[in-house]
Design a protein around this motif. Structure first.
Motif, PDB file in Angstrom:
ATOM      1  N   SER A 194       0.822  -1.081   0.009  1.00 53.45           N
ATOM      2  CA  SER A 194      -0.039   0.035   0.153  1.00 53.45           C
ATOM      3  C   SER A 194       0.790   1.196   0.029  1.00 53.45           C
ATOM      4  CB  SER A 194      -0.959  -0.228   1.241  1.00 53.45           C
ATOM      5  OG  SER A 194      -1.803  -1.054   1.217  1.00 53.45           O
ATOM      6  N   TRP A 195       2.104   1.231  -0.123  1.00 50.70           N
ATOM      7  CA  TRP A 195       3.045   2.493  -0.277  1.00 50.70           C
ATOM      8  C   TRP A 195       2.652   2.934  -1.445  1.00 50.70           C
ATOM      9  CZ3 TRP A 195       5.406   2.699   4.175  1.00 50.70           C
ATOM     10  CH2 TRP A 195       5.692   1.656   4.897  1.00 50.70           C
ATOM     11  N   ILE A 196       2.861   4.489  -0.965  1.00 47.78           N
ATOM     12  CA  ILE A 196       2.815   5.604  -2.494  1.00 47.78           C
ATOM     13  C   ILE A 196       3.835   6.134  -2.467  1.00 47.78           C
ATOM     14  CG2 ILE A 196       1.256   7.752  -2.972  1.00 47.78           C
ATOM     15  CD1 ILE A 196      -0.860   6.738  -0.952  1.00 47.78           C
ATOM     16  N   ALA A 197       4.435   6.255  -3.674  1.00 46.45           N
ATOM     17  CA  ALA A 197       5.689   7.048  -4.045  1.00 46.45           C
ATOM     18  C   ALA A 197       5.629   8.315  -3.700  1.00 46.45           C
ATOM     19  CB  ALA A 197       6.167   6.841  -5.413  1.00 46.45           C
ATOM     20  N   LEU A 204       1.974   6.398   3.675  1.00 53.50           N
ATOM     21  CA  LEU A 204       0.691   5.803   3.867  1.00 53.50           C
ATOM     22  C   LEU A 204      -0.275   7.028   4.341  1.00 53.50           C
ATOM     23  CD1 LEU A 204       2.007   2.524   5.868  1.00 53.50           C
ATOM     24  CD2 LEU A 204       1.274   2.744   3.807  1.00 53.50           C
ATOM     25  N   THR A 205      -1.239   6.484   4.053  1.00 56.96           N
ATOM     26  CA  THR A 205      -2.435   7.398   4.282  1.00 56.96           C
ATOM     27  C   THR A 205      -2.578   7.598   5.848  1.00 56.96           C
ATOM     28  OG1 THR A 205      -4.373   6.158   4.347  1.00 56.96           O
ATOM     29  CG2 THR A 205      -3.593   7.101   2.344  1.00 56.96           C
ATOM     30  N   PHE A 206      -3.418   8.396   6.592  1.00 62.91           N
ATOM     31  CA  PHE A 206      -3.655   8.506   7.909  1.00 62.91           C
ATOM     32  C   PHE A 206      -4.395   7.224   8.496  1.00 62.91           C
ATOM     33  CE2 PHE A 206      -3.640  13.375   9.089  1.00 62.91           C
ATOM     34  CZ  PHE A 206      -2.194  13.275   8.675  1.00 62.91           C
ATOM     35  N   ASP A 245       2.186  14.561   7.614  1.00 59.81           N
ATOM     36  CA  ASP A 245       1.770  15.709   6.761  1.00 59.81           C
ATOM     37  C   ASP A 245       0.406  15.866   6.929  1.00 59.81           C
ATOM     38  OD1 ASP A 245       1.339  17.353   4.605  1.00 59.81           O
ATOM     39  OD2 ASP A 245       2.469  16.511   3.244  1.00 59.81           O
ATOM     40  N   ASP A 246      -0.119  16.736   7.662  1.00 54.38           N
ATOM     41  CA  ASP A 246      -1.483  17.156   7.881  1.00 54.38           C
ATOM     42  C   ASP A 246      -2.321  17.769   6.527  1.00 54.38           C
ATOM     43  OD1 ASP A 246      -1.734  16.552  10.847  1.00 54.38           O
ATOM     44  OD2 ASP A 246      -0.391  18.241  11.066  1.00 54.38           O
ATOM     45  N   ALA A 247      -1.542  18.294   5.802  1.00 56.65           N
ATOM     46  CA  ALA A 247      -1.927  19.029   4.537  1.00 56.65           C
ATOM     47  C   ALA A 247      -2.496  17.745   3.592  1.00 56.65           C
ATOM     48  CB  ALA A 247      -1.061  19.793   3.889  1.00 56.65           C
ATOM     49  N   LYS A 248      -1.574  16.892   3.639  1.00 58.91           N
ATOM     50  CA  LYS A 248      -1.949  15.645   2.503  1.00 58.91           C
ATOM     51  C   LYS A 248      -2.636  14.405   3.256  1.00 58.91           C
ATOM     52  CE  LYS A 248       1.355  16.938  -0.952  1.00 58.91           C
ATOM     53  NZ  LYS A 248       2.476  16.353  -1.986  1.00 58.91           N
ATOM     54  N   GLU A 249      -2.645  14.659   4.556  1.00 63.75           N
ATOM     55  CA  GLU A 249      -3.253  13.524   5.455  1.00 63.75           C
ATOM     56  C   GLU A 249      -2.422  12.176   5.243  1.00 63.75           C
ATOM     57  OE1 GLU A 249      -7.121  13.235   5.032  1.00 63.75           O
ATOM     58  OE2 GLU A 249      -7.586  15.259   5.960  1.00 63.75           O
ATOM     59  N   VAL A 250      -1.122  12.117   5.334  1.00 59.48           N
ATOM     60  CA  VAL A 250      -0.347  11.172   5.080  1.00 59.48           C
ATOM     61  C   VAL A 250       1.061  11.087   5.841  1.00 59.48           C
ATOM     62  CG1 VAL A 250      -0.645  11.027   2.654  1.00 59.48           C
ATOM     63  CG2 VAL A 250       1.215  12.109   3.224  1.00 59.48           C
TER      64      VAL A 250
END
Length: 379
Positions: A194-197, A204-206, A245-250
């Protein structure tokens, strides 16, 4: 001329008063003797600090607490307090006893034991424990197991027995990928595919992060094998190094952190039960090995005063109690132990609700009440 009846009456009153005075004097002497023995090693006031982050109420930064308590009025010394149970093994005889740790840097504690030594039956006795594995035992224990000054005894911590049973119990369980199958099937895809480059790293998402973290923690608090526990802890360590990263929620991970997580997951999916059990049982050897200690003194114990049957240096006491560098509390010695109640009442107001203070009178209240009841009955 006094009649025979007058003489008998006079002698009867004299004898009655004499018996009353003797009995009261005996009980007063008994109470004084018991108190002097107890005050030789018992803290005048036992102090503990309620830290929500501590384990089992133990005090970690006890040196700072001791330094703070030394500044209070009437405090002569503030030292570490450790007391627990241990099994004494001598020439195939075993007996569970209570021990008390002694801070050998405190002359008052060492002096208190020195006054209790039985120099008539054990003239070579000394209270010089140093910091080595040397102990002072009670005369009761010495007589029961025929232990003398200079003999070597073995001390087996009851905490070790708990650790052995807990470790042995884990070998009866299947690996976590089977015993926690549902949770593990949800953790594995999240931490592997589930990793996002995200630039030079991955994220990873929150929701993914928190769900995986929660499930890993849930497995970690269960009784699992030590190798699996270490792998789960490495996953949490890597996840703790991520940046939020609160802005992108990751949560952003470095490439090394992702590799660490994936490797731990892969190892957990390929663990060998037999190898893990062999490693667990091998590690038990370091747990169950008893501590060798030399008896350097025997003190005169009494059935009328409940005293520890073994006194030993503080580092050895911490080891046997499984405390590491922590202690169970702080032992205070006052300039006048009979003012302990007044001191405790004032100290509670100064220190606050997070501190618990127990005086030596409160600790032995039931025992002294028994003596008082016996004295009243005899009166």
């Amino acid at each position: 001329m006094l009649s025979s009846f007058s003489i008998i009456s006079l002698l009867g009153v004299m004898l009655g008063v004499l018996v009353l005075v003797v009995v009261m004097a005996i009980y007063a002497g008994l109470e004084r003797n018991v108190k002097s023995r107890l005050l030789g090693f018992t803290p005048h006031v036992s102090v503990n600090f309620h830290d929500p982050a501590s384990v089992d109420g133990r005090m970690t930064n006890w040196q700072e607490a001791a330094a703070k308590l030394k500044t209070l009025p009437h405090v002569e010394a503030a030292t570490a307090f450790v007391s627990d149970n241990v099994i004494v093994d001598y020439q195939a005889w075993q007996r569970p006893v209570m021990f008390r740790g002694i801070d050998t840097s405190d002359p008052a504690q060492v002096g208190g034991i020195d006054k209790m030594l039985d120099l008539q039956k054990s003239p070579d006795s000394t209270a010089d424990l140093g910091i080595d594995d040397r102990v002072v035992i009670s005369s009761i224990l010495a007589e029961q197991l025929q232990i003398g000054v200079g003999d070597e005894i073995r001390l087996l911590s009851t905490r070790n027995i708990e650790g052995v049973m807990r470790a042995y119990k884990t070998t009866e369980n299947p690996p976590i990928r089977e015993s926690f199958k549902d949770a593990w099937q949800q953790i594995t895809p999240t931490l592997t595919s589930s990793w996002i480059a995200d630039g030079d790293g991955f994220s990873l998402t929150f929701e993914q992060y928190r769900e995986a973290y929660k499930r890993v923690e849930g497995i970690l608090i269960e009784d699992i094998r030590a190798p699996e526990q270490a792998l789960l802890e490495s996953i949490l360590v890597a996840m703790d190094t991520s940046e939020k990263d609160d802005a992108k929620e990751v949560f952003r991970f470095t490439a090394d952190a992702r590799t660490q997580v994936e490797k731990a997951v892969a190892d957990l999916n390929a663990t060998d039960m037999e190898k893990m059990d062999a490693e667990t049982l091998k590690n038990l050897k370091s747990i169950v090995l008893p501590k060798e200690a030399k008896v350097v003194g025997v003190y005169q114990a009494s059935q009328m005063a409940v005293t520890p049957e073994v006194f030993l240096p503080l580092p050895l006491a911490q080891d046997l109690a499984g405390l590491g560098d922590s202690v169970q509390g702080i032992a205070l010695r006052l300039d006048n132990p009979y003012d302990a109640e007044v001191f405790a009442a004032e100290a509670r107001q100064t220190l606050g609700d997070a501190w618990t203070l127990i005086t030596w009178g409160q600790q032995y209240q039931a025992f002294f009440s028994l003596i008082e009841q016996q004295r009243g009955m005899m009166y």
